[in-house]
Design an enzyme around this catalytic site. Structure first.
Site, PDB file in Angstrom:
ATOM      1  N   ARG A 170       0.538  -0.960   0.139  1.00 52.52           N
ATOM      2  CA  ARG A 170       0.189  -0.106   0.293  1.00 52.52           C
ATOM      3  C   ARG A 170       0.763   1.350  -0.128  1.00 52.52           C
ATOM      4  O   ARG A 170       0.469   2.212  -0.477  1.00 52.52           O
ATOM      5  CB  ARG A 170      -1.397  -0.136   1.003  1.00 52.52           C
ATOM      6  N   GLN A 181     -10.645  33.163  -9.824  1.00 50.39           N
ATOM      7  CA  GLN A 181     -10.299  32.665  -8.456  1.00 50.39           C
ATOM      8  C   GLN A 181     -11.302  31.036  -7.779  1.00 50.39           C
ATOM      9  O   GLN A 181     -10.548  29.928  -7.418  1.00 50.39           O
ATOM     10  CB  GLN A 181     -11.278  33.490  -7.154  1.00 50.39           C
ATOM     11  N   ILE A 216     -10.174  21.970 -15.002  1.00 51.87           N
ATOM     12  CA  ILE A 216      -9.339  23.146 -15.552  1.00 51.87           C
ATOM     13  C   ILE A 216      -8.959  23.182 -17.008  1.00 51.87           C
ATOM     14  O   ILE A 216      -8.665  24.515 -17.663  1.00 51.87           O
ATOM     15  CB  ILE A 216      -7.850  23.284 -14.758  1.00 51.87           C
ATOM     16  N   GLY A 224     -12.943  21.196 -22.218  1.00 54.96           N
ATOM     17  CA  GLY A 224     -12.408  19.851 -23.363  1.00 54.96           C
ATOM     18  C   GLY A 224     -11.462  19.799 -23.326  1.00 54.96           C
ATOM     19  O   GLY A 224     -11.541  18.101 -23.867  1.00 54.96           O
ATOM     20  N   GLU A 269      -4.839  -3.398  -4.332  1.00 56.12           N
ATOM     21  CA  GLU A 269      -3.652  -2.838  -2.856  1.00 56.12           C
ATOM     22  C   GLU A 269      -5.035  -2.984  -2.029  1.00 56.12           C
ATOM     23  O   GLU A 269      -4.773  -2.590  -0.887  1.00 56.12           O
ATOM     24  CB  GLU A 269      -2.825  -2.533  -3.077  1.00 56.12           C
TER      25      GLU A 269
END
Length: 385
Positions: free
Chosen positions: A246, A282, A340, A343, A366
């Protein structure tokens, strides 16, 4: 508390980053789309030559003896470029570790150097079954003693590197009358043994270059000395090794998440909308702030669990925390990175689409996120009890 890497760890991190940028990143997209096994295997051999297949393995077996922290940071750097390569490296390291911990002198000397050197492209774990995924104690693959041999029958699924592994660590029931989770043993099985078939490669959503196969055992006869560790003690071993694995998968997830956010942040500084760079809005800034904060928290959780394991201290709960948080954070990072880019993020012209597919499995293999929460909660409740 000193959170800085030491000189050896920094060197390994830098070497992994330089190799990933020079050798893996330029071909990662093509490996994802084209079935170029030769190129994928060539890169695995190069990583073996650099010492990345046995980072926590003793020098006498061809390992680097660099420790768990070095393993974690190397996994992150490799995954930033190619998650398929990273998962193979992670599993190889864990196979070497379990053989080092449990194998006889002959087993250690026979198998570990071959994985570390690249003679074997990979090692593989044969644990998961169709009816025993999150509940591995329900496995039905059996091993029956027959003179100086064991006879294996059953199957395993979702086995990373199944098609190219030089040795398989296979779990099987050796005492069917034992309570659930008991009576399980571990064996080393080589490909080509009569009765052992490597099945089809799965058609997956992501991490395409890393092959994931089914293993089939039909009256597969292996020698008695293929048993590794104590008879009927294999389930405890499986649980312990999954905890170590892990750390590797959490570190892989961190690398993918960082790659996605790095690409998205760079894009935000170039993309113009409403006559402004979108990085000035923002809405975009908060995505950048939140996701990098997530990823830094994931890094610290991973470093803590890696440090504890390296010190020989209890680390299972911390490894589950790190894997849970890092894998979920990576998926959030990929989702916001795609937002962000808009497309463009949904097209293959940009790597975000690949990162998103590669990250998705990290909350599943895992041990799923749900299983990690179960482990964490049980550990905490036991502490209170």
């Amino acid at each position: 508390m000193n959170l800085d890497l030491n000189e050896e760890q920094k060197l390994i991190q830098d070497t992994a980053r330089e190799f990933a940028q020079a050798e893996l990143e330029p071909v990662a997209a093509s490996l994802d789309q084209l079935d170029d096994e030769d190129l994928f295997h060539e890169n695995l051999k190069k990583l073996a030559e650099l010492g990345f297949m046995g980072l926590n393995i003793k020098d006498e077996y061809g390992g680097a003896e660099a420790g768990v922290v070095a393993f974690s940071v190397a996994m992150t750097e490799i995954a930033r470029a190619c998650a398929s390569t990273a998962v193979t490296v992670s599993v190889n390291n864990m196979v070497c570790e379990v053989i080092q911990a449990l194998g006889s002198k002959d087993q250690r000397e026979k198998y570990i150097p071959r994985i570390c050197s690249g003679e074997y492209l990979a090692g593989a774990f044969g644990l998961t079954e169709s009816g025993a995924g999150s509940d591995p104690a329900s496995m039905t693959t059996s091993a029956v003693r027959d003179g100086d041999s064991w006879i294996l029958n059953g199957s395993k699924i979702f086995i990373t590197s199944g098609s190219c592994a030089g040795v398989f660590v296979v779990w099987a029931v050796t005492d069917p009358n034992a309570p659930k989770g008991k009576g399980v043993s571990v064996f080393l099985v080589e490909p080509g043994v009569e009765g052992f078939t490597i099945g089809k490669a799965e058609k997956k959503m992501g991490q395409h270059a890393s092959k994931t196969n089914e293993l089939l055992f039909q009256d597969c006869r292996i020698q008695a000395d293929a048993l590794m560790g104590e008879l009927n003690d294999g389930f405890r071993v499986a649980v312990a090794e999954l905890a170590g694995g892990r750390i590797g998968i959490g570190s892989l997830a961190l690398g993918v998440g960082l790659a996605a956010m790095d690409a998205a942040t760079s894009y935000s500084l170039e993309r113009i909308q409403f006559e402004r760079k979108i990085s000035e809005f923002q809405a975009i800034q908060w995505k950048i702030a939140d996701r990098y904060t997530d990823l830094e928290a994931a890094r610290l959780l991973l470093m803590n669990s890696a440090y504890l394991k390296e010190q020989g201290r209890s680390f299972a709960k911390e490894a589950s925390m790190a894997k849970l948080f890092a894998s979920e954070a990576a998926n959030r990072a990929c989702y916001d990175a795609m937002q962000i880019l808009g497309g463009y993020g949904y097209t293959r012209d940009y790597p975000i689409e690949r990162y998103t597919r590669d990250a998705r499995i990290t909350t599943i293999y895992e041990g799923t996120s749900e299983i990690q929460r179960l482990i964490i909660a049980r550990s905490i409740i036991n502490d209170f009890s």
